[in-house]
Design a protein around this motif. Structure first.
Motif, short mmCIF file in Angstrom:
data_model
loop_
_atom_site.label_atom_id
_atom_site.label_comp_id
_atom_site.label_asym_id
_atom_site.label_seq_id
_atom_site.Cartn_x
_atom_site.Cartn_y
_atom_site.Cartn_z
N ALA A 69 1.18 -1.52 -0.27
CA ALA A 69 0.10 -0.06 -0.20
C ALA A 69 1.10 1.04 0.20
O ALA A 69 0.57 2.80 -0.26
N GLY A 70 1.86 1.34 0.69
CA GLY A 70 2.77 2.39 0.71
C GLY A 70 3.33 2.93 -0.32
O GLY A 70 3.75 3.53 -1.08
N ALA A 71 4.62 1.55 -1.12
CA ALA A 71 5.06 1.35 -2.03
C ALA A 71 3.74 2.20 -3.84
O ALA A 71 4.14 3.09 -4.38
N ALA A 72 3.05 1.52 -3.21
CA ALA A 72 1.49 2.15 -4.51
C ALA A 72 1.45 3.85 -4.44
O ALA A 72 1.46 4.13 -5.06
N ARG A 73 1.56 3.89 -2.67
CA ARG A 73 0.96 5.35 -2.87
C ARG A 73 1.97 6.19 -3.29
O ARG A 73 1.94 6.76 -3.98
N ILE A 74 3.63 5.80 -3.12
CA ILE A 74 4.51 6.21 -3.88
C ILE A 74 4.81 6.56 -5.14
O ILE A 74 4.68 7.79 -5.48
N VAL A 75 4.11 5.37 -5.94
CA VAL A 75 4.03 5.23 -7.10
C VAL A 75 3.30 6.74 -7.89
O VAL A 75 3.34 7.26 -9.38
N GLU A 76 2.45 6.11 -7.16
CA GLU A 76 0.94 6.90 -7.48
C GLU A 76 1.64 8.74 -7.71
O GLU A 76 0.96 9.12 -8.22
N ILE A 77 1.73 9.12 -6.19
CA ILE A 77 1.94 10.43 -6.35
C ILE A 77 3.23 10.94 -7.26
O ILE A 77 3.16 11.81 -7.79
N ALA A 78 4.28 9.87 -7.80
CA ALA A 78 5.38 10.62 -8.49
C ALA A 78 5.34 10.23 -9.52
O ALA A 78 6.20 11.02 -10.44
#
Length: 473
Positions: free
Chosen positions: A313-322
Motif C-alpha cells: 500500500a505504501g509503495a503504491a502510494r509513492i508510485v501513484e504520486i510520483a
C-alpha cells in the motif's frame, strides 16, 4: 394519521422496556468464562444476519440517499428500522449459547438511543412544522439529523466488532490490551482506505477548496497518532519488553515523519504540494510489522502477510504520486475519472486492516488448533476486504450519480470549462454548486411545497432552477 416510521418507533420504545427486563440465563457459564460451551442457535444466527443487513448495508445506503435528497431515503431507512427492530427482539429470544454481561449488550443501548433519536428527528422534519419557533428549530433539526445519520455507520461498525468478540468470548483479562490494539489499528487502516477512496472519487472539489494537499491532512493524523503511540504502548514504571520498545519506536517514527510531511505539503508561495512522506510511513510500518515476533507459526505468517500488504500500500502510494499523478492533485479537472492504479492503495489499506484485526492471539490459537492454514485464512480475509471495497465504491457511485446526474454524459473539455453534448458549457463553479446542494442534508421528501418555493436561510431555492429533465440550449 400516524406515519409508519413513527409507529415503529413507538412500538420499539414500548417493547424495549419489556426486553430489558428479559432474564439472561448464565447457569451454564463456567467460573472464569464469559460464554457457555453451547452452540449458537438458529435464532441468534438470524439476529446476526438481520442486524448486519440493517446496520451494515441498508442504513449506510439510506444515509447516502439522504445526503443526495433522494425520495428513496425514507422508504429505505424505514425498511432498515423494521429489520433492526426484528433483530433487536431476536437478540432477547435466543436459546443455546449463554453470555455473561458484555460490551456488546451495553453498547446496544447506545446504538438504539442513536437510532431512536434519528427516527424522531426524521419524523419532525416529515410533519413540515415551519411556522413560528419551528422555522428556527427546523434548521438545527436538519443539522442534527444529518450528523446522527452519518454517525450511525461508525457506531454500527463498532457494535458489529463487539458482537463478533462477544460471540466467541474473546478479549477478556490479559487479552484485552492486545485486542484493543488490533481492532483499533485495524479499523484505522480500513477507515484510512475508505477516506482515500472518498477523496479520490467525490472529494477533489472539497480538497481544492481547502487549499491544502491531501498529504497535509494525512501528516496531521500520522503525527497525532505517533504521539499517542509513543506514550501509550509502554506501561511506564515497568520493565521494557521487546514489543514495547518496537511499538514505541514506531510511534516516534510516525510523529517525526508526520512533522516533515506537514512541512513539505506547501510550496514556497504557500500553494499546496504533494509529497511522499505518508506513503513512506506506511511502507516502513509494514516492514516493521512483517518482522514482528509471534508465539505461533500461524500468527507469524499472518503478520508477515499483513506487513507485506501494508508495504505494498505504501509503495503504491509513492508510485501513484510520483509517477501516475506527477505531483498533481488529480488527472481530470473534477477528479471524476481517476486512474485505475489509484484504487490500489485504498484497497490494500482495507485488506491490511482486516488482516490485522484477524490476527489477535486468541484468534490465532483457535485457528491453529482447528488446523486452518494461513493461506486459507488470508484468502478469506482478502475476500471480505474485496466485498467491503465493492460496497464503498457502490455507495460513492450512488452519491455521485444522485448529486450530479448530468455528469454521466461525457463532457468535452474546453478552456475554463467543459462542453456537454447539448453544447452547454459546464464550469467548475457549476459542479461545485451542485455538490454544495447535495451536501445540505435537507431532504426534498421532507420539505413542504411552501418551503420549496420560498426557500430558507442557508439553503438554495431549487424552484428557480431548471429541473434535471429540462434541456438547456
Amino acid at each position: 394519521m400516524v406515519h409508519p416510521a413513527g409507529l415503529i418507533a413507538m412500538v420499539w420504545m414500548f417493547l424495549a422496556g419489556i426486553v430489558q427486563g428479559h432474564e439472561h440465563h448464565m447457569d451454564d457459564i463456567a467460573e472464569g468464562e464469559s460464554i457457555s460451551p453451547d452452540p449458537i442457535d438458529t435464532i441468534l444466527w438470524l439476529h446476526i444476519g438481520t442486524q448486519i443487513l440493517a446496520f451494515g448495508l441498508i442504513f449506510p445506503t439510506g444515509m447516502v440517499l439522504g445526503i443526495t435528497r433522494s425520495r428513496w431515503h425514507v422508504p429505505v431507512q424505514t425498511v432498515g428500522i423494521v429489520l433492526a427492530f426484528v433483530g433487536y427482539v431476536l437478540a432477547h429470544a435466543h436459546k443455546g449459547r449463554q453470555f455473561a454481561p458484555n460490551i456488546h449488550g451495553a453498547f446496544a443501548s447506545v446504538l438504539t438511543v442513536a437510532l431512536v433519536i434519528q427516527i424522531v428527528l426524521g419524523l419532525y422534519l416529515k410533519v413540515h412544522l415551519t411556522k413560528g419557533i419551528h422555522a428556527t428549530a427546523r434548521r438545527y433539526v436538519v443539522v442534527g439529523h444529518g450528523v446522527v445519520g452519518k454517525l450511525l455507520p461508525v457506531l454500527s461498525w463498532v457494535q458489529m466488532l463487539f458482537g463478533g468478540i462477544t460471540a466467541v468470548g474473546f478479549c477478556h483479562e490479559d487479552h484485552l490490551g492486545q485486542c484493543l490494539a488490533h481492532f483499533i489499528m485495524g479499523s484505522a487502516f480500513i477507515g484510512y482506505g475508505i477516506t482515500l477512496t472518498l477523496l479520490l472519487l467525490v472529494g477533489q472539489v472539497w480538497l481544492k477548496r481547502t487549499g491544502r494537499s491531501q498529504e497535509f491532512f494525512d501528516s496531521i493524523v500520522i503525527s497525532v497518532w505517533g504521539c499517542v503511540n509513543t506514550f501509550t504502548e509502554h506501561r511506564w514504571g515497568q520493565a521494557w519488553g521487546h514489543n514495547d520498545l518496537q511499538h514505541t519506536s514506531m510511534g516516534i517514527v510516525w510523529w517525526c515523519a508526520g512533522l516533515l510531511g506537514l512541512w513539505l505539503s506547501r510550496k514556497r508561495n504557500g500553494e499546496a504540494k504533494r509529497n511522499l512522506l505518508p506513503g513512506i510511513v506506511i511502507l516502513i510500518t509494514g516492514w516493521a510489522m512483517s518482522s514482528h515476533p509471534q508465539n505461533l507459526p500461524l500468527s507469524t505468517m499472518v503478520h508477515t502477510v499483513f506487513g507485506y500488504t501494508l508495504m505494498a500500500a505504501g509503495a503504491a502510494r509513492i508510485v501513484e504520486i510520483a509517477f501516475v499523478l506527477r505531483d498533481k492533485a488529480t488527472l481530470s479537472e473534477d477528479g471524476s475519472d481517476p486512474n485505475s492504479f489509484q484504487y490500489l492503495t485504498p484497497f490494500l489499506l482495507c485488506a491490511s486492516g482486516f488482516l490485522f484485526m484477524g490476527a489477535t492471539e486468541e484468534q490465532m490459537k483457535l485457528l491453529s488448533d482447528a488446523g486452518v492454514s494461513h493461506v486459507a485464512y488470508v484468502l478469506i480475509l482478502y475476500s471480505v476486504a474485496f466485498l467491503l471495497f465493492l460496497f464503498v465504491n457502490i455507495l460513492l457511485h450512488l452519491y455521485a450519480v444522485q448529486s450530479a446526474p448530468s455528469s454521466a454524459s461525457k463532457p468535452i473539455h474546453l478552456n475554463g470549462g467543459a462542453r456537454r453534448l447539448n453544447g452547454h458549457v459546464h464550469t467548475n463553479s457549476e459542479a461545485h454548486r451542485r455538490i454544495q446542494d447535495a451536501e445540505e442534508f435537507e431532504l426534498e421528501g421532507l420539505m413542504s411545497d411552501d418551503e420549496s418555493s420560498i426557500g430558507s436561510p442557508g439553503t438554495t431555492d431549487r424552484s428557480r432552477r431548471p429541473t434535471k429533465t429540462t434541456e438547456r440550449i
